[in-house]
Design a protein around this motif. Structure first.
Motif, PDB file in Angstrom:
ATOM      1  N   GLU A  53      35.040 -16.182   1.422  1.00  0.00           N
ATOM      2  CA  GLU A  53      34.150 -15.878   0.295  1.00  0.00           C
ATOM      3  C   GLU A  53      34.982 -15.962  -0.989  1.00  0.00           C
ATOM      4  OE1 GLU A  53      32.147 -14.390  -2.761  1.00  0.00           O
ATOM      5  OE2 GLU A  53      33.577 -12.934  -1.938  1.00  0.00           O
ATOM      6  N   GLN A  54      34.514 -16.770  -1.941  1.00  0.00           N
ATOM      7  CA  GLN A  54      35.325 -17.130  -3.099  1.00  0.00           C
ATOM      8  C   GLN A  54      35.717 -15.939  -3.967  1.00  0.00           C
ATOM      9  OE1 GLN A  54      36.657 -19.924  -3.370  1.00  0.00           O
ATOM     10  NE2 GLN A  54      36.972 -20.594  -5.482  1.00  0.00           N
ATOM     11  N   LYS A  55      34.788 -15.036  -4.225  1.00  0.00           N
ATOM     12  CA  LYS A  55      35.090 -13.902  -5.099  1.00  0.00           C
ATOM     13  C   LYS A  55      36.163 -13.012  -4.478  1.00  0.00           C
ATOM     14  CE  LYS A  55      33.106 -10.044  -7.680  1.00  0.00           C
ATOM     15  NZ  LYS A  55      34.238  -9.164  -7.311  1.00  0.00           N
ATOM     16  N   GLN A  56      36.052 -12.807  -3.187  1.00  0.00           N
ATOM     17  CA  GLN A  56      37.045 -11.983  -2.505  1.00  0.00           C
ATOM     18  C   GLN A  56      38.423 -12.639  -2.570  1.00  0.00           C
ATOM     19  OE1 GLN A  56      36.857 -11.620   1.879  1.00  0.00           O
ATOM     20  NE2 GLN A  56      36.773  -9.404   1.568  1.00  0.00           N
ATOM     21  N   ARG A  57      38.448 -13.946  -2.372  1.00  0.00           N
ATOM     22  CA  ARG A  57      39.713 -14.670  -2.441  1.00  0.00           C
ATOM     23  C   ARG A  57      40.323 -14.565  -3.850  1.00  0.00           C
ATOM     24  NH1 ARG A  57      40.531 -21.187  -2.252  1.00  0.00           N
ATOM     25  NH2 ARG A  57      42.796 -21.159  -2.405  1.00  0.00           N
ATOM     26  N   GLN A  58      39.472 -14.727  -4.859  1.00  0.00           N
ATOM     27  CA  GLN A  58      39.928 -14.620  -6.245  1.00  0.00           C
ATOM     28  C   GLN A  58      40.544 -13.251  -6.514  1.00  0.00           C
ATOM     29  OE1 GLN A  58      40.738 -16.196  -9.197  1.00  0.00           O
ATOM     30  NE2 GLN A  58      38.662 -16.777  -9.850  1.00  0.00           N
ATOM     31  N   ASP A  59      39.903 -12.199  -6.014  1.00  0.00           N
ATOM     32  CA  ASP A  59      40.390 -10.836  -6.254  1.00  0.00           C
ATOM     33  C   ASP A  59      41.763 -10.617  -5.623  1.00  0.00           C
ATOM     34  OD1 ASP A  59      38.114 -10.231  -7.670  1.00  0.00           O
ATOM     35  OD2 ASP A  59      37.110  -9.219  -6.005  1.00  0.00           O
ATOM     36  N   PHE A  60      41.917 -11.034  -4.366  1.00  0.00           N
ATOM     37  CA  PHE A  60      43.211 -10.869  -3.692  1.00  0.00           C
ATOM     38  C   PHE A  60      44.306 -11.666  -4.401  1.00  0.00           C
ATOM     39  CE2 PHE A  60      40.832  -9.658   0.323  1.00  0.00           C
ATOM     40  CZ  PHE A  60      41.350  -8.367   0.386  1.00  0.00           C
ATOM     41  N   ALA A  61      43.985 -12.894  -4.811  1.00  0.00           N
ATOM     42  CA  ALA A  61      44.980 -13.734  -5.485  1.00  0.00           C
ATOM     43  C   ALA A  61      45.423 -13.102  -6.805  1.00  0.00           C
ATOM     44  CB  ALA A  61      44.417 -15.128  -5.717  1.00  0.00           C
ATOM     45  N   ARG A  62      44.481 -12.548  -7.547  1.00  0.00           N
ATOM     46  CA  ARG A  62      44.833 -11.897  -8.812  1.00  0.00           C
ATOM     47  C   ARG A  62      45.685 -10.655  -8.569  1.00  0.00           C
ATOM     48  NH1 ARG A  62      38.882 -12.440 -11.694  1.00  0.00           N
ATOM     49  NH2 ARG A  62      39.233 -14.500 -12.641  1.00  0.00           N
ATOM     50  N   GLN A  63      45.339  -9.857  -7.567  1.00  0.00           N
ATOM     51  CA  GLN A  63      46.149  -8.685  -7.258  1.00  0.00           C
ATOM     52  C   GLN A  63      47.578  -9.085  -6.909  1.00  0.00           C
ATOM     53  OE1 GLN A  63      44.311  -5.864  -4.424  1.00  0.00           O
ATOM     54  NE2 GLN A  63      42.335  -6.805  -4.919  1.00  0.00           N
ATOM     55  N   GLY A  64      47.715 -10.171  -6.148  1.00  0.00           N
ATOM     56  CA  GLY A  64      49.043 -10.652  -5.795  1.00  0.00           C
ATOM     57  C   GLY A  64      49.833 -11.084  -7.016  1.00  0.00           C
ATOM     58  N   ALA A  65      49.174 -11.775  -7.936  1.00  0.00           N
ATOM     59  CA  ALA A  65      49.848 -12.226  -9.152  1.00  0.00           C
ATOM     60  C   ALA A  65      50.332 -11.043  -9.979  1.00  0.00           C
ATOM     61  CB  ALA A  65      48.901 -13.100  -9.974  1.00  0.00           C
ATOM     62  N   VAL A  66      49.485 -10.036 -10.138  1.00  0.00           N
ATOM     63  CA  VAL A  66      49.848  -8.851 -10.920  1.00  0.00           C
ATOM     64  C   VAL A  66      51.038  -8.137 -10.280  1.00  0.00           C
ATOM     65  CG1 VAL A  66      49.065  -6.575 -11.669  1.00  0.00           C
ATOM     66  CG2 VAL A  66      47.560  -8.560 -11.933  1.00  0.00           C
ATOM     67  N   LEU A  67      50.987  -7.971  -8.966  1.00  0.00           N
ATOM     68  CA  LEU A  67      52.077  -7.296  -8.265  1.00  0.00           C
ATOM     69  C   LEU A  67      53.397  -8.041  -8.462  1.00  0.00           C
ATOM     70  CD1 LEU A  67      53.084  -5.166  -6.174  1.00  0.00           C
ATOM     71  CD2 LEU A  67      52.510  -6.835  -4.399  1.00  0.00           C
ATOM     72  N   ALA A  68      53.379  -9.347  -8.249  1.00  0.00           N
ATOM     73  CA  ALA A  68      54.616 -10.130  -8.319  1.00  0.00           C
ATOM     74  C   ALA A  68      55.186 -10.187  -9.731  1.00  0.00           C
ATOM     75  CB  ALA A  68      54.357 -11.541  -7.799  1.00  0.00           C
ATOM     76  N   LEU A  69      54.322 -10.386 -10.707  1.00  0.00           N
ATOM     77  CA  LEU A  69      54.822 -10.563 -12.065  1.00  0.00           C
ATOM     78  C   LEU A  69      55.177  -9.240 -12.735  1.00  0.00           C
ATOM     79  CD1 LEU A  69      52.581 -13.561 -13.014  1.00  0.00           C
ATOM     80  CD2 LEU A  69      55.040 -13.553 -12.670  1.00  0.00           C
ATOM     81  N   ASN A  70      54.562  -8.142 -12.327  1.00  0.00           N
ATOM     82  CA  ASN A  70      55.012  -6.832 -12.803  1.00  0.00           C
ATOM     83  C   ASN A  70      56.365  -6.466 -12.195  1.00  0.00           C
ATOM     84  OD1 ASN A  70      52.893  -6.316 -14.521  1.00  0.00           O
ATOM     85  ND2 ASN A  70      51.692  -5.160 -13.029  1.00  0.00           N
ATOM     86  N   ASP A  71      56.707  -7.122 -11.090  1.00  0.00           N
ATOM     87  CA  ASP A  71      58.007  -6.931 -10.449  1.00  0.00           C
ATOM     88  C   ASP A  71      59.020  -7.967 -10.961  1.00  0.00           C
ATOM     89  OD1 ASP A  71      59.693  -5.559  -8.723  1.00  0.00           O
ATOM     90  OD2 ASP A  71      59.236  -6.844  -7.007  1.00  0.00           O
ATOM     91  N   TYR A  72      58.592  -8.820 -11.892  1.00  0.00           N
ATOM     92  CA  TYR A  72      59.450  -9.877 -12.445  1.00  0.00           C
ATOM     93  C   TYR A  72      60.094 -10.703 -11.322  1.00  0.00           C
ATOM     94  CZ  TYR A  72      58.607  -7.567 -16.856  1.00  0.00           C
ATOM     95  OH  TYR A  72      57.988  -7.029 -17.961  1.00  0.00           O
ATOM     96  N   ALA A  73      59.242 -11.038 -10.348  1.00  0.00           N
ATOM     97  CA  ALA A  73      59.706 -11.851  -9.215  1.00  0.00           C
ATOM     98  C   ALA A  73      60.183 -13.217  -9.702  1.00  0.00           C
ATOM     99  CB  ALA A  73      58.595 -12.003  -8.193  1.00  0.00           C
ATOM    100  N   LEU A  74      59.598 -13.707 -10.753  1.00  0.00           N
ATOM    101  CA  LEU A  74      60.092 -14.852 -11.506  1.00  0.00           C
ATOM    102  C   LEU A  74      59.725 -14.618 -12.966  1.00  0.00           C
ATOM    103  CD1 LEU A  74      57.271 -16.495 -12.003  1.00  0.00           C
ATOM    104  CD2 LEU A  74      57.793 -17.543  -9.811  1.00  0.00           C
ATOM    105  N   ILE A  75      60.248 -15.447 -13.858  1.00  0.00           N
ATOM    106  CA  ILE A  75      60.045 -15.242 -15.295  1.00  0.00           C
ATOM    107  C   ILE A  75      59.238 -16.412 -15.857  1.00  0.00           C
ATOM    108  CG2 ILE A  75      61.136 -14.787 -17.518  1.00  0.00           C
ATOM    109  CD1 ILE A  75      61.802 -12.698 -15.409  1.00  0.00           C
ATOM    110  N   PRO A  76      57.918 -16.238 -16.062  1.00  0.00           N
ATOM    111  CA  PRO A  76      57.121 -17.344 -16.620  1.00  0.00           C
ATOM    112  C   PRO A  76      57.537 -17.647 -18.057  1.00  0.00           C
ATOM    113  CG  PRO A  76      55.722 -15.558 -15.759  1.00  0.00           C
ATOM    114  CD  PRO A  76      57.110 -15.041 -15.827  1.00  0.00           C
ATOM    115  N   LEU A  77      57.548 -18.939 -18.397  1.00  0.00           N
ATOM    116  CA  LEU A  77      57.887 -19.357 -19.750  1.00  0.00           C
ATOM    117  C   LEU A  77      56.672 -19.928 -20.481  1.00  0.00           C
ATOM    118  CD1 LEU A  77      61.354 -21.109 -19.234  1.00  0.00           C
ATOM    119  CD2 LEU A  77      60.905 -18.807 -20.129  1.00  0.00           C
ATOM    120  N   TYR A  78      56.126 -21.030 -19.967  1.00  0.00           N
ATOM    121  CA  TYR A  78      55.041 -21.700 -20.686  1.00  0.00           C
ATOM    122  C   TYR A  78      54.274 -22.633 -19.753  1.00  0.00           C
ATOM    123  CZ  TYR A  78      58.741 -25.236 -20.876  1.00  0.00           C
ATOM    124  OH  TYR A  78      59.751 -26.106 -20.539  1.00  0.00           O
ATOM    125  N   HIS A  79      53.055 -22.964 -20.184  1.00  0.00           N
ATOM    126  CA  HIS A  79      52.244 -23.991 -19.526  1.00  0.00           C
ATOM    127  C   HIS A  79      52.380 -25.265 -20.357  1.00  0.00           C
ATOM    128  CE1 HIS A  79      50.508 -20.717 -17.238  1.00  0.00           C
ATOM    129  NE2 HIS A  79      49.985 -20.176 -18.319  1.00  0.00           N
TER     130      HIS A  79
END
Length: 527
Positions: A472-498
Motif C-alpha cells: 500500500e503506497q501511503k504506508q510505504r511512503q510513511d515508513f520511508a520518511r521515518q527511515g530518512a528522518v532517523l538516518a539523517l538526524n543521526d548524520y549517517a551521511l551529510i547531504p550537500l545539494y541536489h
C-alpha cells in the motif's frame, strides 16, 4: 540552354515548397535530429550492462511494463495497469494492439521471456538481476495478463520492472549480445528502430511507424558520442548537433545570452553527499594536527558528524562553486521522490556551533582529515571537495584534498580506503536509497552495497524493510520518511545539494527536462 514553361516552373516551385513543408513542424515530422551525448553507449542489448547511458538509449527501441514520467512518477507503459491481488502477487494488464517493429504482436510470453533473460547473461558486467530477483514465479493468465509472485511482500515491484525492457521472444531467444549490437536482434516496441551503431562514435535510429504511442516528431535521430565537454559544446555552436546534454557549467552564461540557443533545466534525482567512516576505531585518513594517526576515530561520534554538517555553507557552495546548478539538500532524495521528508530542513551554516560541538566531543583543537572525491563525474566535483575543505579548516578541522578519476576513485572508496568520500546518488524511491546507501551491509541480500561508511542501525534496517514490504503506497511512503528522518538526524551521511540537469538546444526546439537526467529524442519537439 533549357527552356521552361511558366506552368513547369510553377510546378517545380510548388514541388520545392511541398518538400519544405514536409520538413516543417506543421507537417508533424522533421527530417533529422542530432543529439550530443556526454557518455558512451557500450551496448544495445537492453539486459546486458546496467548503465544509465545504455538504459537511456534502450528506451528508444524498447518499452518496459511500467514507464517513468519526467517528474519521476510511474505511468503505464506496455502495462495499462498493475495491482497487488494479494501480499505476494502482482498482476499486470498488457496493452492491446501493441506490435513489435517487425510487425509481430506483443504477448505475455514476450514479457515472461524478457523478465527471465537477465539471469541467463552470466557474463554481464552490470547485471539487471537486482530488479528481477524478488520474482520467484511468473504466470501467464492469458495473452494480456501476467502475474508475478514474490517470496515476501514487496511494494516496489512496479518500479523494479520499469528498468526491464521487453524484447521479442522470437527475435531474442537464441540471440547473443553481439546480435543486438549488430541490429539483428533489435526488435522492440519503442518509438524508434535501429539503423546503425558505431561504438564510441554514433548511433542512428529511424522512426517506428507501428509504435503504439504518440509518434516521434523525427524521421531519423543521430546520437553523437561527445564525451569531451569542449567537443560537445563546439558541435552545438557549429550546428553539427541540435542539442546536447550535460552542459558544461562554465559555458552556461554564454549560452543563456546567445539568441540561437535555449536551455532546459530540472532538479535531478542526483543528490551529492559525504559518506563518513563510522565503523572502524581507527580511520585511514584521520590524524592529529601534526599528521600523526589518531587511535580514536572521531567520525564515530554523532557530534563530530553534526559539526562537519554545520561547518558547510551549502548556499555559498551552490552559488559560487556550482554556479547555481544545484539547490541545497536536506534529504538523500530530491523533492517529489517517494520517501522525501519535508520535516528535514537544510542544515544552517553555523561555524561557531560546529566549533562548540567539536569541543564537546573532545576535539577543541580539531583534527586532521583527507577529503576524497572524483574529478570527472559530477558538476565541478573537484572544486566542491576543495570548497568543503576550506569550510572545515575554518572550524579547526585541518582538511586536505585528494581527487581521482572516477575509474580509480570508485574502486578505492568501495574498498574502504577513505575516511570521507564524496558520492552522488540518484533513485526514484527513498527506501531504495536507504537500503543501498545506509542499510547494514550484507553481500547475500545486496543491502548496503554502496554503504561506504559502513553505517549500521537496526532501527533503520527495520523501517526500510517495512517500507519495502508495504504494497500500500501511503504506508510505504510513511515508513520511508521515518527511515530518512532517523538516518539523517543521526548524520549517517551529510547531504550537500541536489544537482540540476541541463540541456542546451538550438532555437526552435523544446525539450521536456527529466528528473532522471535521461535524454529521450522522442521528447524533443519543434516549436
Amino acid at each position: 540552354m533549357l527552356q521552361f514553361s511558366r506552368k513547369k516552373m510553377l510546378g517545380l516551385a510548388f514541388a520545392g515548397l511541398s518538400a519544405l513543408v514536409s520538413l516543417s513542424p506543421a507537417a508533424g515530422y522533421a527530417a533529422d535530429l542530432k543529439i550530443g551525448l556526454y557518455a558512451d553507449v557500450s551496448t544495445l542489448d537492453p539486459h546486458f550492462n546496467n548503465l544509465a547511458p545504455n538504459i537511456s538509449l534502450s528506451s528508444h527501441l524498447f518499452d518496459a511494463l511500467v514507464n517513468v514520467d519526467a517528474n519521476g512518477h510511474l505511468i503505464p507503459g506496455l502495462a495499462t495497469s498493475w495491482k497487488a491481488i494479494d501480499q505476494l502477487t502482482w498482476e499486470f494488464k498488457l496493452r492491446h494492439g501493441v506490435k513489435f517493429s517487425d510487425g509481430s504482436n506483443l504477448t505475455a510470453e514476450d514479457v515472461v521471456f524478457s523478465l527471465d533473460r537477465p539471469a541467463t547473461l552470466t557474463n554481464s558486467p552490470g547485471p539487471f538481476t537486482s530488479y528481477t530477483k524478488q520474482i520467484i514465479s511468473k504466470q501467464v493468465v492469458d495473452p494480456y495478463t501476467v502475474r508475478l509472485k514474490t517470496a515476501t511482500p514487496y511494494g516496489p515491484l512496479a518500479l523494479d520492472v520499469s528498468t526491464i525492457f521487453i524484447v521479442s521472444k522470437k527475435a531474442a531467444q537464441n540471440a547473443t549480445t553481439d546480435d543486438f549490437n549488430s541490429g539483428k536482434a533489435l526488435v522492440g516496441t519503442g518509438p524508434f528502430k535501429f539503423a546503425s551503431f558505431k561504438r564510441g562514435d554514433r548511433i542512428e535510429l529511424v522512426r517506428n511507424d507501428v509504435y503504439w504511442g504518440e509518434k516521434p516528431a523525427w524521421d531519423k535521430v543521430t546520437f553523437r558520442i561527445l564525451t569531451s565537454d569542449g567537443a560537445r559544446l563546439a558541435a552545438l555552436l557549429a550546428g553539427e548537433v541540435d542539442a546536447i546534454e550535460n552542459v558544461p557549467p562554465a559555458d552556461l552564461a554564454k549560452l543563456k545570452t546567445n539568441p540561437k540557443f535555449t536551455l532546459a533545466q530540472k532538479i535531478s534525482w542526483r543528490t551529492l553527499f559525504w559518506t563518513l567512516d563510522q565503523s572502524r576505531d581507527k580511520s585511514p585518513d584521520i590524524t592529529d594536527k601534526n599528521g600523526k594517526p589518531l587511535d580514536k576515530n572521531p567520525l564515530k561520534d554523532v557530534r563530530v558528524r553534526q559539526a562537519i554538517s554545520k561547518a558547510i555553507n551549502r548556499q555559498a557552495l551552490v552559488d559560487r562553486t556550482l554556479e547555481g546548478l544545484a539547490v541545497p539538500a536536506s534529504n538523500i532524495v530530491a523533492p517529489g521522490i517517494l520517501g522525501y521528508a519535508d520535516t528535514l530542513k537544510v542544515e544552517k551554516y553555523d561555524p561557531e556551533g560546529a566549533k562548540k560541538l567539536l569541543a564537546e566531543a573532545g576535539y577543541p583543537n580539531g583534527f586532521g582529515i583527507t577529503l576524497h572525491g572524483p574529478n570527472n563525474r559530477y558538476i565541478n566535483d573537484e572544486r566542491v571537495v576543495q570548497t568543503v575543505a576550506q569550510f572545515l579548516n575554518r572550524v579547526g578541522i585541518q582538511a586536505k584534498v585528494e581527487t581521482l578519476p572516477l575509474a580509480v576513485y570508485f574502486g578505492k572508496a568501495r574498498a574502504g580506503e577513505y575516511s570521507a568520500a564524496l558520492l552522488g546518488w540518484g533513485t526514484l524511491a527513498g527506501d531504495f536509497g536507504l537500503r543501498t546507501l545506509l542499510g547494514t551491509t550484507n553481500p547475500d541480500t545486496g543491502w548496503g552495497s554502496w554503504n561506504w561508511g559502513k553505517y549500521s542501525n537496526p532501527k533503520l534496517d527495520q523501517l526500510v524493510q517495512s517500507s519495502l514490504a508495504s504494497v500500500e503506497q501511503k504506508q510505504r511512503q510513511d515508513f520511508a520518511r521515518q527511515g530518512a528522518v532517523l538516518a539523517l538526524n543521526d548524520y549517517a551521511l551529510i547531504p550537500l545539494y541536489h544537482q540540476y540537469a541541463t540541456w542546451a538546444l538550438r532555437k526552435g526546439l523544446k525539450y521536456t527536462p527529466r528528473t532522471d537526467e535521461f535524454t529521450f529524442a522522442y521528447q524533443f519537439h519543434p516549436e
